[in-house]
Scaffold this motif. Structure first.
Motif, mmCIF file in Angstrom:
data_model
loop_
_atom_site.group_PDB
_atom_site.id
_atom_site.type_symbol
_atom_site.label_atom_id
_atom_site.label_comp_id
_atom_site.label_asym_id
_atom_site.label_seq_id
_atom_site.Cartn_x
_atom_site.Cartn_y
_atom_site.Cartn_z
ATOM 1 N N ASN A 96 0.884 -1.155 0.000
ATOM 2 C CA ASN A 96 0.000 0.000 0.000
ATOM 3 C C ASN A 96 0.927 1.210 0.000
ATOM 4 O O ASN A 96 1.513 1.555 1.019
ATOM 5 N N THR A 98 0.287 4.312 -0.398
ATOM 6 C CA THR A 98 -0.261 5.440 0.352
ATOM 7 C C THR A 98 0.127 5.365 1.823
ATOM 8 O O THR A 98 0.508 6.368 2.420
ATOM 9 N N GLU A 142 -10.218 2.703 -5.634
ATOM 10 C CA GLU A 142 -11.110 3.672 -5.005
ATOM 11 C C GLU A 142 -11.772 3.009 -3.811
ATOM 12 O O GLU A 142 -12.465 2.003 -3.937
ATOM 13 N N VAL A 143 -11.509 3.558 -2.637
ATOM 14 C CA VAL A 143 -12.082 3.070 -1.388
ATOM 15 C C VAL A 143 -12.852 4.225 -0.750
ATOM 16 O O VAL A 143 -12.715 5.376 -1.191
ATOM 17 N N PRO A 144 -13.651 3.955 0.274
ATOM 18 C CA PRO A 144 -14.435 5.035 0.886
ATOM 19 C C PRO A 144 -13.613 6.253 1.314
ATOM 20 O O PRO A 144 -14.099 7.374 1.271
ATOM 21 N N MET A 145 -12.344 6.044 1.679
ATOM 22 C CA MET A 145 -11.512 7.165 2.133
ATOM 23 C C MET A 145 -10.831 7.892 0.981
ATOM 24 O O MET A 145 -10.118 8.856 1.201
ATOM 25 N N GLY A 146 -11.009 7.420 -0.245
ATOM 26 C CA GLY A 146 -10.373 8.051 -1.399
ATOM 27 C C GLY A 146 -9.678 7.024 -2.280
ATOM 28 O O GLY A 146 -10.057 5.865 -2.326
ATOM 29 N N VAL A 148 -6.413 4.774 -3.150
ATOM 30 C CA VAL A 148 -5.228 4.165 -2.539
ATOM 31 C C VAL A 148 -4.456 3.472 -3.654
ATOM 32 O O VAL A 148 -5.038 2.793 -4.497
#
Length: 157
Positions: A96, A98, A142-146, A148
């Motif tokens: 990851n 990010t 694309e995940v709920p927080m933006g 990654v």
């Protein structure tokens, strides 16, 4: 037409064993509970009977659910899994970017996913994004927080 359900041979066998257990021992146990509850008499105030019937309904629902899953199952042939590209059945080591963290995932179908143990669904945002990519590639998810970014480090069986 029903949706195809991806399972490993192990997952298929596990569901088949659960189904056999429910249809034999499970049904026998429930029948005995109902028989005992009926012996208590008046059904209008018989909580044991109501509880046994509710348990029977839940078990029969689970039996139907497993039968439907097995009927629509496609077993993943682990011998055909390549280490070239991520596919259902692959084990993947990713970074990851990010968060600068490394994680190991096995990508399987929805019925066998267990995110807490590193088994993710091929239909989850991360699983779906990784499918079809090779080691060394970066993938944006694309995940709920933006968004990654994951870098695929290694693919194995």
């Amino acid at each position: 037409m029903a949706e195809e359900i991806l399972l490993t041979k192990e997952g298929y066998d596990k569901l088949q064993a659960e189904l056999n257990e429910l249809k034999t021992k499970g049904r026998d146990d429930i029948a005995e509970k109902i028989k005992v509850a009926l012996s208590y008499g008046d059904l209008s105030e018989n909580s044991e009977y109501d509880e046994a019937k509710n348990e029977q309904g839940k078990m029969e629902h689970r039996i139907s659910e497993i039968e439907e899953t097995l009927k629509n199952a496609r077993i993943i042939d682990e011998n055909t899994i390549s280490n070239e590209k991520v596919q259902v059945g692959s084990k993947v080591k990713v970074k990851n970017v990010t968060l600068d963290m490394v994680a190991d995932y096995k990508i399987l179908g929805e019925k066998e996913s267990d995110p807490m143990n590193g088994i993710i669904s091929a239909y989850s945002p991360i699983g779906a994004a990784l499918i079809g990519h090779s080691a060394g590639e970066s993938v944006n998810v694309e995940v709920p927080m933006g968004i990654v970014t994951y870098e695929i480090i290694e693919i194995s069986k």
